[in-house]
Write a protein that holds these residues in place. Structure first.
Motif, PDB file in Angstrom:
ATOM      1  N   LEU A 258      96.364 -35.246  -7.771  1.00  0.00           N
ATOM      2  CA  LEU A 258      96.816 -36.651  -7.746  1.00  0.00           C
ATOM      3  C   LEU A 258      96.075 -37.437  -6.666  1.00  0.00           C
ATOM      4  O   LEU A 258      95.673 -38.584  -6.889  1.00  0.00           O
ATOM      5  N   PHE A 259      95.890 -36.772  -5.527  1.00  0.00           N
ATOM      6  CA  PHE A 259      95.158 -37.422  -4.432  1.00  0.00           C
ATOM      7  C   PHE A 259      93.725 -37.743  -4.861  1.00  0.00           C
ATOM      8  O   PHE A 259      93.211 -38.851  -4.631  1.00  0.00           O
ATOM      9  N   ALA A 260      93.098 -36.781  -5.538  1.00  0.00           N
ATOM     10  CA  ALA A 260      91.718 -36.984  -5.988  1.00  0.00           C
ATOM     11  C   ALA A 260      91.645 -38.111  -6.997  1.00  0.00           C
ATOM     12  O   ALA A 260      90.765 -38.994  -6.931  1.00  0.00           O
TER      13      ALA A 260
ATOM     14  N   CYS B 297      89.689 -41.609  -6.683  1.00  0.00           N
ATOM     15  CA  CYS B 297      88.731 -42.111  -7.705  1.00  0.00           C
ATOM     16  C   CYS B 297      89.140 -43.501  -8.176  1.00  0.00           C
ATOM     17  O   CYS B 297      88.306 -44.413  -8.325  1.00  0.00           O
ATOM     18  N   THR B 298      90.442 -43.640  -8.445  1.00  0.00           N
ATOM     19  CA  THR B 298      90.927 -44.957  -8.893  1.00  0.00           C
ATOM     20  C   THR B 298      90.613 -46.029  -7.855  1.00  0.00           C
ATOM     21  O   THR B 298      90.158 -47.130  -8.185  1.00  0.00           O
ATOM     22  N   GLY B 299      90.869 -45.678  -6.591  1.00  0.00           N
ATOM     23  CA  GLY B 299      90.584 -46.629  -5.521  1.00  0.00           C
ATOM     24  C   GLY B 299      89.113 -46.973  -5.444  1.00  0.00           C
ATOM     25  O   GLY B 299      88.733 -48.151  -5.268  1.00  0.00           O
ATOM     26  N   VAL B 300      88.246 -45.955  -5.602  1.00  0.00           N
ATOM     27  CA  VAL B 300      86.788 -46.217  -5.530  1.00  0.00           C
ATOM     28  C   VAL B 300      86.375 -47.182  -6.638  1.00  0.00           C
ATOM     29  O   VAL B 300      85.660 -48.173  -6.397  1.00  0.00           O
TER      30      VAL B 300
ATOM     31  N   ILE C 121     101.321 -39.830  -1.408  1.00  0.00           N
ATOM     32  CA  ILE C 121      99.986 -39.202  -1.565  1.00  0.00           C
ATOM     33  C   ILE C 121      99.039 -40.075  -2.401  1.00  0.00           C
ATOM     34  O   ILE C 121      97.939 -40.400  -1.950  1.00  0.00           O
ATOM     35  N   PRO C 122      99.460 -40.494  -3.616  1.00  0.00           N
ATOM     36  CA  PRO C 122      98.554 -41.370  -4.378  1.00  0.00           C
ATOM     37  C   PRO C 122      98.336 -42.728  -3.723  1.00  0.00           C
ATOM     38  O   PRO C 122      97.244 -43.299  -3.846  1.00  0.00           O
ATOM     39  N   VAL C 123      99.345 -43.238  -3.026  1.00  0.00           N
ATOM     40  CA  VAL C 123      99.188 -44.545  -2.342  1.00  0.00           C
ATOM     41  C   VAL C 123      98.116 -44.439  -1.274  1.00  0.00           C
ATOM     42  O   VAL C 123      97.181 -45.270  -1.207  1.00  0.00           O
ATOM     43  N   VAL C 124      98.219 -43.389  -0.462  1.00  0.00           N
ATOM     44  CA  VAL C 124      97.201 -43.189   0.586  1.00  0.00           C
ATOM     45  C   VAL C 124      95.825 -42.962  -0.044  1.00  0.00           C
ATOM     46  O   VAL C 124      94.812 -43.512   0.398  1.00  0.00           O
ATOM     47  N   GLY C 125      95.819 -42.149  -1.097  1.00  0.00           N
ATOM     48  CA  GLY C 125      94.542 -41.869  -1.790  1.00  0.00           C
ATOM     49  C   GLY C 125      93.910 -43.126  -2.325  1.00  0.00           C
ATOM     50  O   GLY C 125      92.692 -43.344  -2.184  1.00  0.00           O
ATOM     51  N   THR C 126      94.736 -43.975  -2.957  1.00  0.00           N
ATOM     52  CA  THR C 126      94.206 -45.230  -3.515  1.00  0.00           C
ATOM     53  C   THR C 126      93.643 -46.116  -2.417  1.00  0.00           C
ATOM     54  O   THR C 126      92.549 -46.695  -2.549  1.00  0.00           O
ATOM     55  N   PHE C 127      94.382 -46.225  -1.333  1.00  0.00           N
ATOM     56  CA  PHE C 127      93.927 -47.045  -0.206  1.00  0.00           C
ATOM     57  C   PHE C 127      92.599 -46.525   0.332  1.00  0.00           C
ATOM     58  O   PHE C 127      91.644 -47.291   0.559  1.00  0.00           O
TER      59      PHE C 127
ATOM     60  N   LEU D  47      87.488 -50.132 -18.153  1.00  0.00           N
ATOM     61  CA  LEU D  47      88.188 -49.120 -18.949  1.00  0.00           C
ATOM     62  C   LEU D  47      88.351 -47.819 -18.162  1.00  0.00           C
ATOM     63  O   LEU D  47      89.390 -47.145 -18.264  1.00  0.00           O
ATOM     64  N   LEU D  48      87.333 -47.477 -17.368  1.00  0.00           N
ATOM     65  CA  LEU D  48      87.415 -46.279 -16.511  1.00  0.00           C
ATOM     66  C   LEU D  48      88.556 -46.439 -15.509  1.00  0.00           C
ATOM     67  O   LEU D  48      89.372 -45.519 -15.304  1.00  0.00           O
ATOM     68  N   LEU D  49      88.646 -47.632 -14.926  1.00  0.00           N
ATOM     69  CA  LEU D  49      89.720 -47.906 -13.965  1.00  0.00           C
ATOM     70  C   LEU D  49      91.094 -47.799 -14.636  1.00  0.00           C
ATOM     71  O   LEU D  49      92.036 -47.202 -14.078  1.00  0.00           O
ATOM     72  N   LEU D  50      91.167 -48.365 -15.861  1.00  0.00           N
ATOM     73  CA  LEU D  50      92.438 -48.332 -16.587  1.00  0.00           C
ATOM     74  C   LEU D  50      92.841 -46.888 -16.928  1.00  0.00           C
ATOM     75  O   LEU D  50      94.020 -46.497 -16.785  1.00  0.00           O
ATOM     76  N   SER D  51      91.848 -46.103 -17.348  1.00  0.00           N
ATOM     77  CA  SER D  51      92.135 -44.683 -17.664  1.00  0.00           C
ATOM     78  C   SER D  51      92.586 -43.938 -16.419  1.00  0.00           C
ATOM     79  O   SER D  51      93.542 -43.127 -16.467  1.00  0.00           O
ATOM     80  N   LEU D  52      91.932 -44.181 -15.312  1.00  0.00           N
ATOM     81  CA  LEU D  52      92.308 -43.524 -14.052  1.00  0.00           C
ATOM     82  C   LEU D  52      93.722 -43.909 -13.650  1.00  0.00           C
ATOM     83  O   LEU D  52      94.534 -43.060 -13.244  1.00  0.00           O
ATOM     84  N   LEU D  53      94.042 -45.217 -13.794  1.00  0.00           N
ATOM     85  CA  LEU D  53      95.386 -45.687 -13.428  1.00  0.00           C
ATOM     86  C   LEU D  53      96.443 -45.042 -14.319  1.00  0.00           C
ATOM     87  O   LEU D  53      97.513 -44.613 -13.841  1.00  0.00           O
ATOM     88  N   ALA D  54      96.102 -44.984 -15.640  1.00  0.00           N
ATOM     89  CA  ALA D  54      97.058 -44.375 -16.574  1.00  0.00           C
ATOM     90  C   ALA D  54      97.302 -42.912 -16.208  1.00  0.00           C
ATOM     91  O   ALA D  54      98.444 -42.433 -16.193  1.00  0.00           O
ATOM     92  N   THR D  55      96.212 -42.186 -15.905  1.00  0.00           N
ATOM     93  CA  THR D  55      96.332 -40.778 -15.524  1.00  0.00           C
ATOM     94  C   THR D  55      97.119 -40.629 -14.231  1.00  0.00           C
ATOM     95  O   THR D  55      97.967 -39.745 -14.082  1.00  0.00           O
ATOM     96  N   LEU D  56      96.840 -41.516 -13.261  1.00  0.00           N
ATOM     97  CA  LEU D  56      97.525 -41.463 -11.959  1.00  0.00           C
ATOM     98  C   LEU D  56      99.028 -41.680 -12.118  1.00  0.00           C
ATOM     99  O   LEU D  56      99.844 -40.913 -11.597  1.00  0.00           O
ATOM    100  N   PHE D  57      99.362 -42.740 -12.920  1.00  0.00           N
ATOM    101  CA  PHE D  57     100.783 -43.034 -13.116  1.00  0.00           C
ATOM    102  C   PHE D  57     101.479 -41.909 -13.895  1.00  0.00           C
ATOM    103  O   PHE D  57     102.622 -41.535 -13.588  1.00  0.00           O
ATOM    104  N   GLY D  58     100.738 -41.400 -14.902  1.00  0.00           N
ATOM    105  CA  GLY D  58     101.294 -40.267 -15.667  1.00  0.00           C
ATOM    106  C   GLY D  58     101.498 -39.050 -14.787  1.00  0.00           C
ATOM    107  O   GLY D  58     102.525 -38.346 -14.886  1.00  0.00           O
ATOM    108  N   GLY D  59     100.524 -38.790 -13.907  1.00  0.00           N
ATOM    109  CA  GLY D  59     100.616 -37.653 -12.995  1.00  0.00           C
ATOM    110  C   GLY D  59     101.782 -37.803 -12.026  1.00  0.00           C
ATOM    111  O   GLY D  59     102.530 -36.834 -11.770  1.00  0.00           O
ATOM    112  N   ILE D  60     101.964 -39.016 -11.502  1.00  0.00           N
ATOM    113  CA  ILE D  60     103.080 -39.259 -10.558  1.00  0.00           C
ATOM    114  C   ILE D  60     104.415 -39.012 -11.262  1.00  0.00           C
ATOM    115  O   ILE D  60     105.325 -38.362 -10.742  1.00  0.00           O
TER     116      ILE D  60
END
Lengths: 231, 113
Positions: A7-9, A13-16, B4-10, B33-46
């Motif tokens: 999730l961190f990774a 990536c999303t942030g980048v 964890i994802p908040v810190v990672g995103t920042f 679209l890459l950003l949207l896919s990543l966000l979808a995966t991140l939210f799904g993972g959370i």
């Protein structure tokens, strides 16, 4: 634990990717779609074309204005020229040029004064002059035109409604060949008639003969003024 | 867990801004679209981790398949002149909001019955 790393990774990536998108220049052409770029290029091309068309339009308009102006000027000039010719032919203008002076003097007669020439003799003289291709004629101060009337009132000749003075009288004749006209007129019948009527006729070619203009109103019985706009 | 994802995103945002890698303008749709896919995966993972159903394989394969389908649709749409990428945006966006609402619900304190 593994889930946290993943999730961190993914979050990193999303942030980048989000960061990339954030720093892209907004409003610059690089950020705009191809369609917008194409539309802008098309707009530029069309604006250039419109500019070129406007330029050519103004060019043609000025050309048209020039043509109209020229045409008007040309028409006006032609009409003025025609009018001058007509006035000249109608005898409405003063004329000067080479010609012949015909002086009609009375014979010496002790008992008669104020001798006038007869109208018939003048008419014959004018006929002879016209026959021998005289251009323009003035008897005394009266210009002879096609409308000149020869009348005799109380045994005084009138031309154009004005009385002629007593003899001596001068007839002014414009012609290209004064000497030839003189030789032809010397044997003309009208001159013989004048001499038979106790008058001396003396002819002199002159380099400068001036004829006055026809001073009367021209009678136009079959003409009327054209109103503006009528055809 | 949520931090964890908040810190990672920042952190990722800082890296992305600092790296400052420009990409051609014609790729901006694919990056989005890459950003949207990543966000979808991140939210799904959370959401999955909050529900304790997180599976690494499913997460990665889901991300890959989503990304491949979204990019393919975008590419095909660009080739034939129809905005097919909107289908991917719609589907991913819908999943994003559903996951977010589920996350919010899971984060709420449970009512005592």
């Amino acid at each position: 634990m593994k889930a946290r790393y993943l999730l961190f990774a993914i979050a990193v990536c999303t942030g980048v990717v989000g960061g990339w998108l954030l720093i892209q220049p907004v409003g610059d052409n690089a950020f705009e779609g191809e369609t917008v770029l194409e539309l802008r290029q098309l707009l530029d091309r069309e604006q250039e074309r419109a500019l070129a068309l406007n330029e050519s339009l103004s060019e043609y308009e000025s050309l048209l204005a020039d043509y109209q102006h020229e045409q008007k000027a040309h028409t006006a000039a032609a009409m003025e020229e025609t009018l001058e010719d007509l006035e000249k032919n109608a005898g409405l203008t003063d004329r000067e040029g080479g010609g012949l002076l015909i002086r009609i003097k009375p014979e010496e007669h002790p008992y008669e004064t104020d001798q006038h020439v007869r109208v018939e003799h003048l008419r014959r003289l004018l006929n002879d002059l016209n026959r021998y291709e005289a251009e323009d004629v003035a008897i005394g101060h009266e210009r002879i035109t096609t409308q000149s009337a020869f009348r005799e009132v109380n045994q005084i000749p009138h031309i154009n409604g004005n009385p002629l003075p007593a003899l001596p009288l001068t007839v002014y004749v414009l012609t290209d060949e004064p000497a030839e006209l003189k030789s032809q007129m010397q044997v003309a019948e009208s001159v013989q008639w004048l001499e038979n009527d106790r008058a001396n006729v003396n002819m002199t070619p002159a380099e400068a003969v001036s004829l006055p203009a026809f001073s009367q109103e021209l009678r136009m019985q079959h003409f009327s003024a054209n109103e503006e706009g009528e055809k | 867990m949520i931090w964890i994802p908040v810190v990672g995103t920042f952190l990722g945002l800082m890296i992305g801004i600092l790296i400052n890698v420009p990409f051609p303008a014609r790729f901006d749709m694919y990056v989005a679209l890459l950003l949207l896919s990543l966000l979808a995966t991140l939210f799904g993972g959370i959401r999955a981790s909050l529900e304790n159903t997180f599976h690494t394989g499913i997460c990665l394969s889901g991300f890959g398949s989503n990304l491949i389908l979204a990019l393919t649709l975008a590419f095909l749409g660009q080739q034939i002149g129809v905005d097919l990428y909107l289908a991917a945006v719609f589907a991913l966006g819908l999943g994003l909001f559903k996951n977010l609402s589920q996350i919010v619900r899971l984060c709420m304190p449970q009512k005592q019955a």
